[in-house]
Design a protein around this motif. Structure first.
Motif, PDB file in Angstrom:
ATOM      1  N   THR A 243       0.748  -0.749   0.220  1.00  0.00           N
ATOM      2  CA  THR A 243       0.423  -0.138   0.264  1.00  0.00           C
ATOM      3  C   THR A 243       0.885   1.184  -0.259  1.00  0.00           C
ATOM      4  O   THR A 243       0.805   2.197  -0.810  1.00  0.00           O
ATOM      5  N   ASN A 244       2.050   1.353   0.173  1.00  0.00           N
ATOM      6  CA  ASN A 244       2.762   2.277   0.808  1.00  0.00           C
ATOM      7  C   ASN A 244       3.265   2.564  -0.550  1.00  0.00           C
ATOM      8  O   ASN A 244       3.693   3.666  -0.698  1.00  0.00           O
ATOM      9  N   ILE A 245       4.142   1.483  -1.203  1.00  0.00           N
ATOM     10  CA  ILE A 245       4.554   1.814  -1.679  1.00  0.00           C
ATOM     11  C   ILE A 245       3.785   2.482  -3.098  1.00  0.00           C
ATOM     12  O   ILE A 245       4.131   3.370  -3.925  1.00  0.00           O
ATOM     13  N   LEU A 246       2.730   1.945  -3.130  1.00  0.00           N
ATOM     14  CA  LEU A 246       1.522   1.969  -4.072  1.00  0.00           C
ATOM     15  C   LEU A 246       1.428   3.515  -4.066  1.00  0.00           C
ATOM     16  O   LEU A 246       1.875   5.022  -4.821  1.00  0.00           O
ATOM     17  N   VAL A 247       1.104   4.295  -3.162  1.00  0.00           N
ATOM     18  CA  VAL A 247       1.040   5.260  -2.397  1.00  0.00           C
ATOM     19  C   VAL A 247       2.213   6.721  -2.978  1.00  0.00           C
ATOM     20  O   VAL A 247       1.304   7.171  -3.474  1.00  0.00           O
ATOM     21  N   ALA A 248       3.174   6.105  -2.408  1.00  0.00           N
ATOM     22  CA  ALA A 248       4.575   7.137  -3.237  1.00  0.00           C
ATOM     23  C   ALA A 248       4.520   6.525  -4.791  1.00  0.00           C
ATOM     24  O   ALA A 248       4.960   8.008  -5.504  1.00  0.00           O
ATOM     25  N   TYR A 249       4.264   6.063  -4.977  1.00  0.00           N
ATOM     26  CA  TYR A 249       4.648   5.856  -6.531  1.00  0.00           C
ATOM     27  C   TYR A 249       3.797   6.937  -7.302  1.00  0.00           C
ATOM     28  O   TYR A 249       3.959   7.032  -8.332  1.00  0.00           O
ATOM     29  N   ASP A 250       1.720   5.854  -6.926  1.00  0.00           N
ATOM     30  CA  ASP A 250       1.069   6.928  -7.474  1.00  0.00           C
ATOM     31  C   ASP A 250       1.960   8.662  -7.705  1.00  0.00           C
ATOM     32  O   ASP A 250       1.296   9.325  -8.504  1.00  0.00           O
ATOM     33  N   LEU A 278      -0.210 -11.731  -4.574  1.00  0.00           N
ATOM     34  CA  LEU A 278      -0.752 -13.217  -4.106  1.00  0.00           C
ATOM     35  C   LEU A 278      -1.068 -14.164  -3.353  1.00  0.00           C
ATOM     36  O   LEU A 278      -0.506 -14.571  -3.231  1.00  0.00           O
ATOM     37  N   PHE A 279       0.597 -13.529  -2.646  1.00  0.00           N
ATOM     38  CA  PHE A 279       1.124 -13.546  -1.313  1.00  0.00           C
ATOM     39  C   PHE A 279       0.039 -13.317  -0.169  1.00  0.00           C
ATOM     40  O   PHE A 279      -0.741 -14.265   0.583  1.00  0.00           O
ATOM     41  N   ILE A 280      -0.959 -12.870  -0.476  1.00  0.00           N
ATOM     42  CA  ILE A 280      -1.673 -11.819   0.765  1.00  0.00           C
ATOM     43  C   ILE A 280      -2.374 -13.387   0.679  1.00  0.00           C
ATOM     44  O   ILE A 280      -3.050 -13.652   1.607  1.00  0.00           O
ATOM     45  N   VAL A 281      -2.980 -13.262  -0.911  1.00  0.00           N
ATOM     46  CA  VAL A 281      -4.446 -14.291  -1.102  1.00  0.00           C
ATOM     47  C   VAL A 281      -3.568 -16.014  -0.087  1.00  0.00           C
ATOM     48  O   VAL A 281      -5.009 -16.410  -0.065  1.00  0.00           O
ATOM     49  N   ASN A 282      -2.960 -16.028  -0.454  1.00  0.00           N
ATOM     50  CA  ASN A 282      -2.472 -17.721  -0.361  1.00  0.00           C
ATOM     51  C   ASN A 282      -1.640 -17.492   1.369  1.00  0.00           C
ATOM     52  O   ASN A 282      -1.585 -18.287   1.721  1.00  0.00           O
ATOM     53  N   LEU A 302      -4.828  -5.294   0.129  1.00  0.00           N
ATOM     54  CA  LEU A 302      -5.595  -5.872  -1.086  1.00  0.00           C
ATOM     55  C   LEU A 302      -6.431  -5.271  -2.277  1.00  0.00           C
ATOM     56  O   LEU A 302      -6.192  -5.325  -3.345  1.00  0.00           O
ATOM     57  N   LEU A 303      -7.029  -4.311  -1.565  1.00  0.00           N
ATOM     58  CA  LEU A 303      -7.435  -3.932  -2.344  1.00  0.00           C
ATOM     59  C   LEU A 303      -6.993  -2.419  -2.865  1.00  0.00           C
ATOM     60  O   LEU A 303      -6.576  -1.986  -4.428  1.00  0.00           O
TER      61      LEU A 303
END
Length: 722
Positions: A243-250, A278-282, A302-303
Motif C-alpha cells: 500500500t505504501n509503495i503504491l501511494v508513494a509511486y502514484d 498473490l502472497f496475501i491471497v495465499n 489487497l484492495l
C-alpha cells in the motif's frame, strides 16, 4: 497438559463460552489439518503476463503541505535520504550493513561478517541460490553511490534474520531480545509516502527523492525474495508495504520529469506488486471464528493492489474479494457506536485508518471500475474465505449505503471524543505504534543530548550518529491523533474534523483526492443513553479516597460526558477549557481473547491546565522480553486498585502468553452524570466499587471494597513516545 491458570479460567466461564472456545480449538485444528493435506493456494500460470500499475488515484497538485513547518519537512527529507529512520523509538539511526545497534536491555548482537562484504558478495548471503541471478540483475540497477539498507536486522538488538531461509521458520528459536517487529516496521516503508508528499513541494529535492525511491524499492525487491526472510513472514506487513509503495509511486510518477522511474523499473515494480497480492491471497490471516486488525490489513492492502493494477481475471477477483471482505469485517471489528473491539485506543487508530483510506478508495473504484462488478470472470478460488460470486453485482450499492458512511463517521467521532485538549489519546490496552499510512510527522525538536537523557534505550545515541552532524532530534509523538481526525475531514464536513484539518491539511487533501467526491455535510450524532445498573450490594468494609486539587477551578456547569459502553469508556470534558478525565471499564477485547488487553479496569487518565496529571505507563515491547511485557500489562502498571497482589485477569508466562489475557472479571456502571461515574468491578471473589466525583476545585476517587486493597496511581509521564 492444561495448566492451572487455564483450569481456573474454565471453571469461571459459562457453558456457552466454554463451548465457543472448544469450537475455536476444533475448527483451528481442522484448518491446520486441511492446510497440511490440501495446501490449497491460488496458482498463476508460469507464462502469466503481469498487469501494469495503470491507475492513478492521488493527484500530486492537490497535496496540501501548508500545515507543515519547512524545518520539519527538510529534517525528514535529509534523514530519509541518508537512510536515517526513527522506528519504534530506535532513534534516528542509519540503516545499513555497516551500522552498529545500540542494544536493548543490555543485550546486543552483531554480524561483523556482513559489514565487511561488498555489494556483490552481500547478495550471496542475502538471497537463496535460485534467486541470485535475478537479484544480481536488479541490484545492478542501483545508483553507484547508493548504500544498501540492511532489511533483515533488528536495528535495536542487532539480531539478524537470513533472507536465504524460508519465511515460515523465521519465528523459530528466537533468542531473548530479538524483535521481529523491528525489521517488519522498516519493511512497511511508511516513510515513502511522506517523502513522496514532500517532493510535491520541495522542488530542489525532487530529483533526489525520486532516485531514492527507485533505489530503495529495487534494493528491497532484490534482497527480499517472496517467501524468504523475515519480511515475508507476516501477511499484515506485506499488505501495508504494498500500500505504501503504491501511494508513494502514484505521487512520484506524476512529477518524474527526468524519467527516473524508467520502463525497466516499472516492469520490476509491477511484478513485485502482483507478487505481494498473490502472497496475501495465499496467506490470509483469517479464522472463521475471529479476525483482527491483521486480517483487516490483508484485505485493505489487497484492495489497494487490485485497484492500482490493470484489470484481468485475477486482479478483478482480488478487487471483488477485498471489498466483499472489508464490508464483512467492519461490523465485526467495530461496535455500533464506532469504537473498536480490540479494547485498545491505539489499535482503534490503526483499524480506523485502514477503513478510512479503503472507504475513500472503494467509493472511487465503483465509479472507475464499475463494469467489473457486473461482468466479472469467475476463477478457481481455493482459499478461504470464498468469493460470493452471485453477490458481486451488489457491491456498488453496498458501498453507497448510508449506513456504511454513518459507521465510518462514528469511528472517527470516537477518536474526536477520546482525545485530550493537547491532541493526545489516553492509553488503554496495547500500543505498538502501528499505522496503515503515515503522512504528517507530529512531534517536537530537541537536542540529541536531551533525547539520550529522556529515553533509557538511547544511551550512547549521540556518539552513535555523530557522523551525521545533526544538532537536532525530532521526537515523534505517536499519541497525537489530530492527523487522523484531519483525514476524516476529507470525507465529512463536521466541526469535530474540520478543526483539525486546518492544522493538518495534508491528511485531508490525501483522503479527499482518493475519495474524489463532494465532502458530506454531517449533522451531529445522537448521544447514546448509558445503561445504569442498580445491584443489591451490602456496605463494603474497606474504603480509601484519593483527592487531586486542581491548579485552577473548573466550571462544573460546563462539564459534559460521553460514554462508550461497548468499549467500556467514559470521557469527561469541560467545554471550551482543558479539563479531561477518561475512565476504562471494558471487557477484554477480541471477543474475550484479550490479545491487546491490559489489566487496566477502573484505570483512568487525568489532564488539566495543559498538563498530563495521571497517565498510563504504556506498553513496552511484545515478544523480546515476555516478563517485562507482562509487567506493563499488569495491574501494577495501571491507575487502578490492587487486591492481595492479584491480577484482575491472568496471563500465561513466556512468549506463548503475550497475546492472551484470560477474562475473569465483570464491570458495571452503577451511576453516571456529567459530574462523575460510579463503577462496580468483580473478579476472583473481589467486589470493588470506584467512584469518580468531579467538583469545582478537585477530583475525588472514592474506593470501597470487601477486601483490603491499595490505590495505585502514576502521577507523571512514564511512557516513551516510541
Amino acid at each position: 497438559m492444561i495448566d492451572k491458570e487455564t483450569i481456573q479460567y474454565i471453571r469461571k466461564q459459562p457453558l456457552t463460552k466454554i463451548f465457543q472456545r472448544l469450537t475455536i480449538l476444533v475448527v483451528n485444528k481442522i484448518n491446520r489439518i486441511l492446510k497440511i493435506e490440501q495446501n490449497k493456494k491460488l496458482e498463476i500460470p508460469s507464462n502469466y503476463s503481469f498487469p501494469e500499475i495503470k491507475f492513478r488515484f492521488v493527484e500530486a497538485e492537490k497535496i496540501d503541505l501548508s500545515g507543515l513547518d519547512k524545518q520539519v519537512i527538510d529534517f525528514h527529507i535529509q534523514h530519509y535520504l541518508d537512510h536515517q529512520i526513527d522506528l519504534l523509538g530506535s532513534g534516528w539511526i542509519k540503516h545499513s550493513y555497516q551500522s552498529t545497534a545500540l542494544g536493548i536491555e543490555k543485550i546486543s548482537y552483531s554480524s561483523p561478517e556482513f559489514s565487511s562484504l561488498n555489494k556483490e558478495d552481500l547478495l550471496k548471503y542475502a538471497v537463496p541460490d535460485s534467486s541470485l541471478e535475478n537479484s544480481t540483475k536488479i541490484w545492478s540497477m542501483l545508483s553507484p553511490q547508493y548504500i544498501p539498507i540492511d532489511w533483515q536486522r533488528d536495528y535495536k538488538s542487532g539480531y539478524r534474520w537470513f533472507g536465504q531461509l524460508s519465511s515460515k521458520i523465521q519465528r523459530n528459536n528466537l533468542p531473548i531480545g530479538a524483535d521481529l517487529k523491528a525489521p517488519w516496521e522498516l519493511s512497511r516503508m511508511q516513510f515513502l509516502p511522506q517523502l513522496a508528499s514532500f517532493a510535491t513541494s520541495s522542488i530542489e529535492n525532487r530529483e533526489k527523492i525520486l532516485l531514492e525511491f527507485k533505489n530503495i524499492v529495487l534494493d528491497f525487491i532484490a534482497v527480499n525474495v517472496p517467501g524468504f526472510g523475515v519480511n515475508w513472514e507476516c501477511t499484515m506487513d506485506v499488505a501495508i508495504r504494498a500500500t505504501n509503495i503504491l501511494v508513494a509511486y502514484d505521487l512520484l510518477r506524476q512529477i518524474d520529469q527526468w524519467n527516473i522511474l524508467s520502463n525497466d523499473f516499472k516492469s520490476i515494480l509491477k511484478k513485485s506488486i502482483f507478487e505481494h497480492g498473490l502472497f496475501i491471497v495465499n496467506n490470509l490471516e483469517y479464522s472463521p471464528i475471529i479476525t483482527s486488525n491483521h486480517y483487516l490489513s490483508n484485505i485493505c492492502g489487497l484492495l489497494f493492489i487490485s485497484s492500482y493494477l490493470d484489470e484481468d481475471k485475477y486482479t478483478n477477483a482480488w478487487l471483488a474479494f477485498s471489498i466483499q471482505e472489508i464490508l464483512n469485517e467492519i461490523p465485526k471489528q467495530f461496535y455500533p457506536d464506532g469504537s473498536n473491539f480490540e479494547a485498545s485506543t491505539s489499535y482503534h487508530r490503526l483499524s480506523s485508518e485502514m477503513f478510512l483510506y479503503s472507504y475513500a478508495l472503494m467509493t472511487r473504484i465503483i465509479e472507475k471500475k464499475k463494469h467489473i462488478f457486473n461482468n466479472i470472470e469467475k476463477i478457481k478460488w481455493p482459499v478461504k474465505p470464498s468469493i460470493e460470486w452471485n453477490q458481486i453485482s451488489k457491491i456498488p450499492s453496498k458501498i453507497s449505503e448510508h449506513k456504511l458512511q454513518d459507521q465510518l463517521f462514528k469511528i472517527g467521532k470516537f477518536t474526536s471524543d477520546l482525545i485530550k485538549p493537547n491532541g493526545e489519546i489516553p492509553q488503554f490496552g496495547d500500543n505498538d505504534s502501528g499505522r496503515f499510512i503515515k503522512f504528517s510527522p507530529v512531534g517536537n525538536f530537541m537536542s540529541n543530548e536531551k533525547a539520550e537523557k529522556n529515553y533509557h534505550n538511547l544511551k550512547g545515541y549521540t556518539s552513535h550518529i555523530g557522523e551525521s552532524n545533526q544538532d537536532a532530534y525530532f521526537d515523534e509523538n505517536i499519541l497525537n491523533h489530530k492527523p487522523l481526525l484531519a483525514a476524516y475531514a476529507g470525507i465529512f464536513d463536521h466541526d469535530v474534523f474540520n478543526t483539525f484539518s486546518e492544522e493538518f491539511p495534508l491528511e485531508k487533501s490525501i483522503v479527499n483526492a482518493l475519495y474524489r467526491r463532494q465532502i458530506t455535510k454531517v449533522t451531529p450524532a445522537t448521544k447514546f443513553s448509558p445503561t445504569v445498573y442498580v445491584p443489591s450490594i451490602n456496605k463494603l468494609p474497606y474504603s480509601k479516597t484519593f483527592t487531586y486539587h486542581f491548579e485552577k477551578p473548573i466550571e462544573a456547569d460546563k462539564l459534559e460526558f460521553t460514554i462508550y459502553e461497548d468499549f467500556g469508556l467514559a470521557i469527561f470534558k469541560e467545554m471550551d477549557a482543558d479539563f479531561y478525565l477518561s475512565v476504562f471499564f471494558g471487557e477484554n477485547g477480541q471477543n474475550g481473547l484479550g490479545g491487546h488487553s491490559h489489566n487496566d479496569k477502573l484505570s483512568f487518565e487525568l489532564y488539566q491546565n495543559g498538563n498530563n496529571i495521571v497517565v498510563d505507563p504504556g506498553t513496552y515491547l511484545y515478544t523480546p522480553f515476555p516478563e517485562i511485557r507482562n509487567k506493563y500489562r499488569s495491574v501494577y502498571a495501571h491507575n487502578c486498585p490492587i487486591h492481595n497482589h492479584q491480577e484482575i485477569d491472568d496471563f500465561k508466562p513466556g512468549r506463548k502468553g503475550v497475546f492472551r489475557l484470560f477474562n475473569m472479571h465483570s464491570c458495571q456502571v452503577l451511576n453516571i452524570s456529567k459530574h462523575g461515574i460510579k463503577l462496580l468491578l468483580e473478579y476472583k471473589k473481589v467486589k470493588h466499587i470506584r467512584e469518580f466525583r468531579i467538583e469545582t476545585s478537585k477530583l475525588s476517587i472514592i474506593d470501597h471494597s470487601d477486601t483490603n486493597f491499595e490505590q495505585n496511581f502514576f502521577l507523571e509521564n512514564k511512557y516513551s513516545n516510541g
